[in-house]
Design an enzyme around this catalytic site. Sequence first.
Site, mmCIF file in Angstrom:
data_model
loop_
_atom_site.group_PDB
_atom_site.id
_atom_site.type_symbol
_atom_site.label_atom_id
_atom_site.label_comp_id
_atom_site.label_asym_id
_atom_site.label_seq_id
_atom_site.Cartn_x
_atom_site.Cartn_y
_atom_site.Cartn_z
ATOM 1 N N LYS A 17 0.847 -1.193 0.000
ATOM 2 C CA LYS A 17 0.000 0.000 0.000
ATOM 3 C C LYS A 17 0.881 1.242 0.000
ATOM 4 O O LYS A 17 1.781 1.377 0.828
ATOM 5 C CB LYS A 17 -0.919 0.039 1.218
ATOM 6 C CG LYS A 17 -1.909 1.205 1.177
ATOM 7 C CD LYS A 17 -2.724 1.323 2.447
ATOM 8 C CE LYS A 17 -2.003 2.160 3.471
ATOM 9 N NZ LYS A 17 -2.890 2.655 4.552
ATOM 10 N N ASP A 54 -3.529 4.115 -2.171
ATOM 11 C CA ASP A 54 -4.567 4.524 -1.237
ATOM 12 C C ASP A 54 -4.549 6.043 -1.059
ATOM 13 O O ASP A 54 -4.091 6.568 -0.040
ATOM 14 C CB ASP A 54 -4.340 3.822 0.104
ATOM 15 C CG ASP A 54 -5.449 4.086 1.105
ATOM 16 O OD1 ASP A 54 -6.574 4.402 0.669
ATOM 17 O OD2 ASP A 54 -5.188 3.971 2.322
ATOM 18 N N LEU A 55 -5.073 6.752 -2.065
ATOM 19 C CA LEU A 55 -5.099 8.217 -2.019
ATOM 20 C C LEU A 55 -6.493 8.765 -1.723
ATOM 21 O O LEU A 55 -6.660 9.974 -1.575
ATOM 22 C CB LEU A 55 -4.571 8.792 -3.340
ATOM 23 C CG LEU A 55 -3.128 8.400 -3.691
ATOM 24 C CD1 LEU A 55 -2.693 9.075 -4.983
ATOM 25 C CD2 LEU A 55 -2.170 8.735 -2.564
ATOM 26 N N LYS A 56 -7.483 7.910 -1.689
ATOM 27 C CA LYS A 56 -8.851 8.280 -1.297
ATOM 28 C C LYS A 56 -9.334 9.536 -2.034
ATOM 29 O O LYS A 56 -9.715 10.549 -1.424
ATOM 30 C CB LYS A 56 -8.937 8.498 0.212
ATOM 31 C CG LYS A 56 -8.603 7.247 1.037
ATOM 32 C CD LYS A 56 -8.753 7.517 2.521
ATOM 33 C CE LYS A 56 -8.422 6.299 3.363
ATOM 34 N NZ LYS A 56 -6.955 5.965 3.317
ATOM 35 N N ASP A 63 -13.405 14.523 -4.924
ATOM 36 C CA ASP A 63 -13.400 15.837 -5.563
ATOM 37 C C ASP A 63 -14.540 15.874 -6.569
ATOM 38 O O ASP A 63 -15.350 14.943 -6.647
ATOM 39 C CB ASP A 63 -12.040 16.080 -6.236
ATOM 40 C CG ASP A 63 -11.610 17.546 -6.195
ATOM 41 O OD1 ASP A 63 -12.436 18.397 -6.583
ATOM 42 O OD2 ASP A 63 -10.478 17.832 -5.793
ATOM 43 N N ILE A 64 -14.598 16.917 -7.370
ATOM 44 C CA ILE A 64 -15.634 16.987 -8.392
ATOM 45 C C ILE A 64 -15.398 15.881 -9.413
ATOM 46 O O ILE A 64 -14.267 15.404 -9.583
ATOM 47 C CB ILE A 64 -15.678 18.378 -9.059
ATOM 48 C CG1 ILE A 64 -14.368 18.665 -9.809
ATOM 49 C CG2 ILE A 64 -15.972 19.465 -8.033
ATOM 50 C CD1 ILE A 64 -14.418 19.933 -10.639
ATOM 51 N N PRO A 65 -16.449 15.428 -10.117
ATOM 52 C CA PRO A 65 -16.314 14.271 -11.002
ATOM 53 C C PRO A 65 -15.195 14.388 -12.038
ATOM 54 O O PRO A 65 -14.449 13.418 -12.252
ATOM 55 C CB PRO A 65 -17.691 14.193 -11.681
ATOM 56 C CG PRO A 65 -18.619 14.748 -10.652
ATOM 57 C CD PRO A 65 -17.863 15.869 -9.996
ATOM 58 N N ASN A 66 -15.049 15.542 -12.684
ATOM 59 C CA ASN A 66 -14.036 15.676 -13.719
ATOM 60 C C ASN A 66 -12.623 15.514 -13.146
ATOM 61 O O ASN A 66 -11.762 14.860 -13.749
ATOM 62 C CB ASN A 66 -14.161 17.031 -14.409
ATOM 63 C CG ASN A 66 -13.179 17.195 -15.547
ATOM 64 O OD1 ASN A 66 -13.224 16.475 -16.540
ATOM 65 N ND2 ASN A 66 -12.262 18.148 -15.406
ATOM 66 N N THR A 67 -12.385 16.092 -11.985
ATOM 67 C CA THR A 67 -11.070 15.993 -11.364
ATOM 68 C C THR A 67 -10.756 14.556 -10.979
ATOM 69 O O THR A 67 -9.643 14.060 -11.200
ATOM 70 C CB THR A 67 -11.005 16.896 -10.115
ATOM 71 O OG1 THR A 67 -11.185 18.257 -10.526
ATOM 72 C CG2 THR A 67 -9.671 16.762 -9.401
ATOM 73 N N THR A 80 -12.013 4.108 9.642
ATOM 74 C CA THR A 80 -12.042 3.317 10.864
ATOM 75 C C THR A 80 -11.629 4.128 12.093
ATOM 76 O O THR A 80 -11.686 3.627 13.210
ATOM 77 C CB THR A 80 -11.137 2.078 10.739
ATOM 78 O OG1 THR A 80 -9.835 2.476 10.307
ATOM 79 C CG2 THR A 80 -11.724 1.090 9.756
ATOM 80 N N ARG A 114 -5.489 -5.388 13.610
ATOM 81 C CA ARG A 114 -4.454 -5.405 14.636
ATOM 82 C C ARG A 114 -4.324 -6.818 15.195
ATOM 83 O O ARG A 114 -5.277 -7.335 15.800
ATOM 84 C CB ARG A 114 -4.785 -4.429 15.777
ATOM 85 C CG ARG A 114 -4.699 -2.961 15.382
ATOM 86 C CD ARG A 114 -3.258 -2.555 15.088
ATOM 87 N NE ARG A 114 -3.146 -1.137 14.778
ATOM 88 C CZ ARG A 114 -3.233 -0.619 13.566
ATOM 89 N NH1 ARG A 114 -3.490 -1.419 12.533
ATOM 90 N NH2 ARG A 114 -3.082 0.679 13.368
ATOM 91 N N GLN A 168 -6.907 3.866 15.558
ATOM 92 C CA GLN A 168 -8.061 3.158 15.028
ATOM 93 C C GLN A 168 -9.053 2.886 16.149
ATOM 94 O O GLN A 168 -8.664 2.557 17.270
ATOM 95 C CB GLN A 168 -7.626 1.821 14.402
ATOM 96 C CG GLN A 168 -6.533 1.944 13.359
ATOM 97 C CD GLN A 168 -7.047 2.408 12.016
ATOM 98 O OE1 GLN A 168 -8.202 2.795 11.879
ATOM 99 N NE2 GLN A 168 -6.190 2.373 11.023
ATOM 100 N N ARG A 182 1.031 -0.626 10.175
ATOM 101 C CA ARG A 182 1.980 -0.437 11.274
ATOM 102 C C ARG A 182 2.386 -1.718 12.001
ATOM 103 O O ARG A 182 3.543 -1.835 12.412
ATOM 104 C CB ARG A 182 1.426 0.605 12.252
ATOM 105 C CG ARG A 182 1.586 2.019 11.731
ATOM 106 C CD ARG A 182 0.853 3.046 12.568
ATOM 107 N NE ARG A 182 -0.579 3.011 12.335
ATOM 108 C CZ ARG A 182 -1.430 3.917 12.806
ATOM 109 N NH1 ARG A 182 -0.990 4.910 13.552
ATOM 110 N NH2 ARG A 182 -2.721 3.840 12.536
#
Length: 222
Positions: free
Chosen positions: A22, A49-51, A54-58, A108, A169, A178, A199
């Site tokens: 990840k 994993d950048l989640k 934003d707006i749809p086009n971006t 989480t 964990r 968490q 971790r």
Amino acid sequence: MASDNDVMALLRQLDPSSCRVKIGKELFTRYGPDLVRRVADMGFDIFLDLKFHDIPNTVNKAVAAAADLGVWMLTLHAAGGSDMLRAARDAVDNSEHKPLLVAVTLLTSLAENDLAIQGVARSPLEQVQRLASLAQECGMDGVVCSAAEVSELRMLLRKDFLLVTPGIRPQGDAANDQKRIVTPAAAIQQGSDYLVIGRPITRAREPIEKLALIQQEISGVQ
């Protein structure tokens, strides 16, 4: 703070056939797409994993750029709404490489009182169910959810819809920040498809040994 050398040293201790890697916001912000390419060159599948939220086009353009990097899986927030999720789906469908799209339901680190502060008058499970259903309707390959919600989602969603579980964990490890956590064995028993374990491995004195212990625990319930 992990240096570039620290990251490479850790990865050289791991086997690409035993785990995926990840790359999240901190590493990507520090080292960028070049790190993704170098990790891929080591033979690892990459969970980016950048989640995106934003707006749809971006989001469409960001997902297309991630697909061009050849990543295996990437994340975006289900709370971005149906138009944003469908824009991400379109980006993958129009790309040569097609990573799995998984939508984050509820972090989480959030509990019921956190939702109340945000003005959400639902329990964490109810919020996760609503966002997971939206993600499925909009063509996502799966969702990121706590293992505490997996059994309920299994009854709600398609059998082939992926459930990716962070907040893992091993028994005896610290929870850190968490709040909704489970052990690797419990997550698999409840129906998780993929476990996100950071971790407990990256901060272990012997990461490869820690990974082997976790895999041993998982194999005992499969």
